[in-house]
Design a protein around this motif. Structure first.
Motif, PDB file in Angstrom:
ATOM      1  N   THR A  17      44.870  34.819  45.306  1.00  0.00           N
ATOM      2  CA  THR A  17      45.822  33.709  45.340  1.00  0.00           C
ATOM      3  C   THR A  17      45.745  32.817  46.576  1.00  0.00           C
ATOM      4  N   PRO A  18      45.466  33.309  47.785  1.00  0.00           N
ATOM      5  CA  PRO A  18      45.467  32.402  48.940  1.00  0.00           C
ATOM      6  C   PRO A  18      44.330  31.375  48.872  1.00  0.00           C
ATOM      7  N   LYS A  19      44.653  30.125  49.140  1.00  0.00           N
ATOM      8  CA  LYS A  19      43.631  29.072  49.145  1.00  0.00           C
ATOM      9  C   LYS A  19      42.562  29.365  50.194  1.00  0.00           C
ATOM     10  N   GLY A  20      42.928  30.024  51.278  1.00  0.00           N
ATOM     11  CA  GLY A  20      41.975  30.348  52.326  1.00  0.00           C
ATOM     12  C   GLY A  20      40.873  31.290  51.876  1.00  0.00           C
ATOM     13  N   TYR A  21      41.087  31.961  50.750  1.00  0.00           N
ATOM     14  CA  TYR A  21      40.074  32.881  50.240  1.00  0.00           C
ATOM     15  C   TYR A  21      39.173  32.235  49.198  1.00  0.00           C
ATOM     16  N   ASP A  22      39.317  30.938  48.983  1.00  0.00           N
ATOM     17  CA  ASP A  22      38.445  30.242  48.035  1.00  0.00           C
ATOM     18  C   ASP A  22      36.980  30.416  48.387  1.00  0.00           C
ATOM     19  N   ALA A  23      36.680  30.578  49.683  1.00  0.00           N
ATOM     20  CA  ALA A  23      35.288  30.746  50.115  1.00  0.00           C
ATOM     21  C   ALA A  23      34.650  31.995  49.522  1.00  0.00           C
ATOM     22  N   LEU A  24      35.463  32.957  49.104  1.00  0.00           N
ATOM     23  CA  LEU A  24      34.941  34.184  48.494  1.00  0.00           C
ATOM     24  C   LEU A  24      34.463  33.948  47.065  1.00  0.00           C
ATOM     25  N   PHE A  25      34.687  32.747  46.561  1.00  0.00           N
ATOM     26  CA  PHE A  25      34.341  32.399  45.180  1.00  0.00           C
ATOM     27  C   PHE A  25      33.439  31.169  45.180  1.00  0.00           C
ATOM     28  N   PRO A  26      32.174  31.333  45.590  1.00  0.00           N
ATOM     29  CA  PRO A  26      31.277  30.182  45.686  1.00  0.00           C
ATOM     30  C   PRO A  26      31.136  29.450  44.348  1.00  0.00           C
ATOM     31  N   ALA A  27      30.899  28.173  44.445  1.00  0.00           N
ATOM     32  CA  ALA A  27      30.693  27.310  43.275  1.00  0.00           C
ATOM     33  C   ALA A  27      31.896  27.330  42.336  1.00  0.00           C
ATOM     34  N   GLY A  28      33.084  27.563  42.893  1.00  0.00           N
ATOM     35  CA  GLY A  28      34.297  27.500  42.079  1.00  0.00           C
ATOM     36  C   GLY A  28      34.470  28.630  41.079  1.00  0.00           C
ATOM     37  N   GLN A  29      33.862  29.788  41.354  1.00  0.00           N
ATOM     38  CA  GLN A  29      34.003  30.930  40.438  1.00  0.00           C
ATOM     39  C   GLN A  29      35.486  31.227  40.175  1.00  0.00           C
ATOM     40  N   PHE A  30      35.787  31.496  38.939  1.00  0.00           N
ATOM     41  CA  PHE A  30      37.118  31.950  38.516  1.00  0.00           C
ATOM     42  C   PHE A  30      38.241  30.994  38.931  1.00  0.00           C
ATOM     43  N   THR A  31      37.955  29.702  38.955  1.00  0.00           N
ATOM     44  CA  THR A  31      38.973  28.730  39.370  1.00  0.00           C
ATOM     45  C   THR A  31      40.218  28.816  38.487  1.00  0.00           C
ATOM     46  N   ALA A  32      40.044  28.862  37.183  1.00  0.00           N
ATOM     47  CA  ALA A  32      41.203  28.911  36.281  1.00  0.00           C
ATOM     48  C   ALA A  32      42.004  30.184  36.488  1.00  0.00           C
ATOM     49  N   GLU A  33      41.324  31.302  36.660  1.00  0.00           N
ATOM     50  CA  GLU A  33      42.007  32.580  36.843  1.00  0.00           C
ATOM     51  C   GLU A  33      42.748  32.626  38.172  1.00  0.00           C
ATOM     52  N   ARG A  34      42.135  32.089  39.229  1.00  0.00           N
ATOM     53  CA  ARG A  34      42.788  32.076  40.537  1.00  0.00           C
ATOM     54  C   ARG A  34      44.007  31.164  40.521  1.00  0.00           C
ATOM     55  N   THR A  35      43.899  30.044  39.821  1.00  0.00           N
ATOM     56  CA  THR A  35      45.039  29.139  39.690  1.00  0.00           C
ATOM     57  C   THR A  35      46.163  29.824  38.921  1.00  0.00           C
ATOM     58  N   ALA A  36      45.806  30.501  37.840  1.00  0.00           N
ATOM     59  CA  ALA A  36      46.814  31.230  37.060  1.00  0.00           C
ATOM     60  C   ALA A  36      47.487  32.310  37.898  1.00  0.00           C
ATOM     61  N   ALA A  37      46.704  33.007  38.716  1.00  0.00           N
ATOM     62  CA  ALA A  37      47.276  34.046  39.579  1.00  0.00           C
ATOM     63  C   ALA A  37      48.236  33.439  40.598  1.00  0.00           C
ATOM     64  N   ARG A  38      47.882  32.283  41.157  1.00  0.00           N
ATOM     65  CA  ARG A  38      48.771  31.620  42.127  1.00  0.00           C
ATOM     66  C   ARG A  38      50.096  31.246  41.486  1.00  0.00           C
ATOM     67  N   HIS A  39      50.019  30.680  40.287  1.00  0.00           N
ATOM     68  CA  HIS A  39      51.252  30.282  39.598  1.00  0.00           C
ATOM     69  C   HIS A  39      52.084  31.504  39.226  1.00  0.00           C
ATOM     70  N   ALA A  40      51.430  32.553  38.764  1.00  0.00           N
ATOM     71  CA  ALA A  40      52.149  33.775  38.403  1.00  0.00           C
ATOM     72  C   ALA A  40      52.818  34.382  39.629  1.00  0.00           C
ATOM     73  N   LEU A  41      52.115  34.421  40.745  1.00  0.00           N
ATOM     74  CA  LEU A  41      52.696  34.981  41.966  1.00  0.00           C
ATOM     75  C   LEU A  41      53.911  34.167  42.404  1.00  0.00           C
ATOM     76  N   ALA A  42      53.815  32.855  42.316  1.00  0.00           N
ATOM     77  CA  ALA A  42      54.938  31.992  42.691  1.00  0.00           C
ATOM     78  C   ALA A  42      56.172  32.254  41.822  1.00  0.00           C
ATOM     79  N   ARG A  43      55.937  32.662  40.559  1.00  0.00           N
ATOM     80  CA  ARG A  43      57.050  32.983  39.645  1.00  0.00           C
ATOM     81  C   ARG A  43      57.530  34.429  39.804  1.00  0.00           C
ATOM     82  N   GLY A  44      56.819  35.232  40.597  1.00  0.00           N
ATOM     83  CA  GLY A  44      57.151  36.655  40.701  1.00  0.00           C
ATOM     84  C   GLY A  44      56.720  37.434  39.479  1.00  0.00           C
ATOM     85  N   ASP A  45      55.706  36.939  38.798  1.00  0.00           N
ATOM     86  CA  ASP A  45      55.233  37.501  37.531  1.00  0.00           C
ATOM     87  C   ASP A  45      54.060  38.445  37.782  1.00  0.00           C
ATOM     88  N   VAL A  46      54.356  39.719  38.060  1.00  0.00           N
ATOM     89  CA  VAL A  46      53.306  40.701  38.344  1.00  0.00           C
ATOM     90  C   VAL A  46      52.354  40.863  37.156  1.00  0.00           C
TER      91      VAL A  46
END
Length: 194
Positions: A98-127
């Motif tokens: 979820t942290p934007k600072g960890y985007d570097a761990l996903f070169p070439a935008g790997q798993f962008t949709a999944e990471r975005t979904a995880a960020r939104h879920a975390l913001a909602r408290g949706d484990v």
């Protein structure tokens, strides 16, 4: 401590530096005795991205990169219930993605949709939502399953890291399962020979 006698102090202390991203990893190559990769850094990221950046950093400082100790934490979930182990690992991977600072761990935008979904879920408290997002990433970002599965999956880090630190998932995992996993991982580690 008065009751602790040490015959001699070490001549040096090994300094390992953790890092995510080109600058932090490069500085580890320049200055540290070793590097600690992030918990969800894949073996491919460590091999294809981090190791070359470490080498460049070492070269800038005229250091021998082969002398650097490379280690990483690895999300590891071992259980007699492989589906539960996978779910626990997916929750932790989803959380750490979820942290934007960890985007570097996903070169070439790997798993962008999944990471975005995880960020939104975390913001909602949706484990469960974080866990669901982590499901797509868990196969390359964690080791999980039976203790035998975990030992086998750790082999993908052979030749990539010198030392693996097994990291038990805790995000969305109850304390009893965390403890049971810790005991299972101790057994995995104690049986590891190569």
């Amino acid at each position: 401590m008065a009751h602790y006698d040490r015959t001699a102090l070490p001549d040096s202390v090994t300094i390992l530096a953790a890092g995510v991203g080109e600058y932090m990893v490069g500085v580890a190559g320049e200055c540290a005795d070793g590097f600690v990769g992030h918990t969800i850094a894949s073996a491919a990221y460590l091999r294809d991205v981090a190791r070359p950046v470490l080498a460049n950093g070492a070269a800038r400082a005229n250091r021998d990169v082969s002398r650097l100790l490379v280690t990483t934490q690895i999300v590891a979930s071992a259980s007699t219930d492989p589906r539960a182990a996978r779910r626990d690992a997916a929750a932790q991977v989803g959380f750490y993605a979820t942290p934007k600072g960890y985007d570097a761990l996903f070169p070439a935008g790997q798993f962008t949709a999944e990471r975005t979904a995880a960020r939104h879920a975390l913001a909602r408290g949706d484990v469960p939502g974080v866990t669901a997002a982590g499901e797509a990433m868990v196969g390359e970002r964690a080791v999980f399953g039976t203790p035998e599965d975990v030992a086998g999956q750790l082999r993908r880090y052979a030749g990539v890291v010198d030392w693996a630190l097994l990291y038990p998932p805790h995000f969305g995992v109850d304390a009893e399962r965390v403890h049971a996993n810790e005991l299972s991982l101790i057994e995995v580690a104690s049986g590891w020979t190569s």
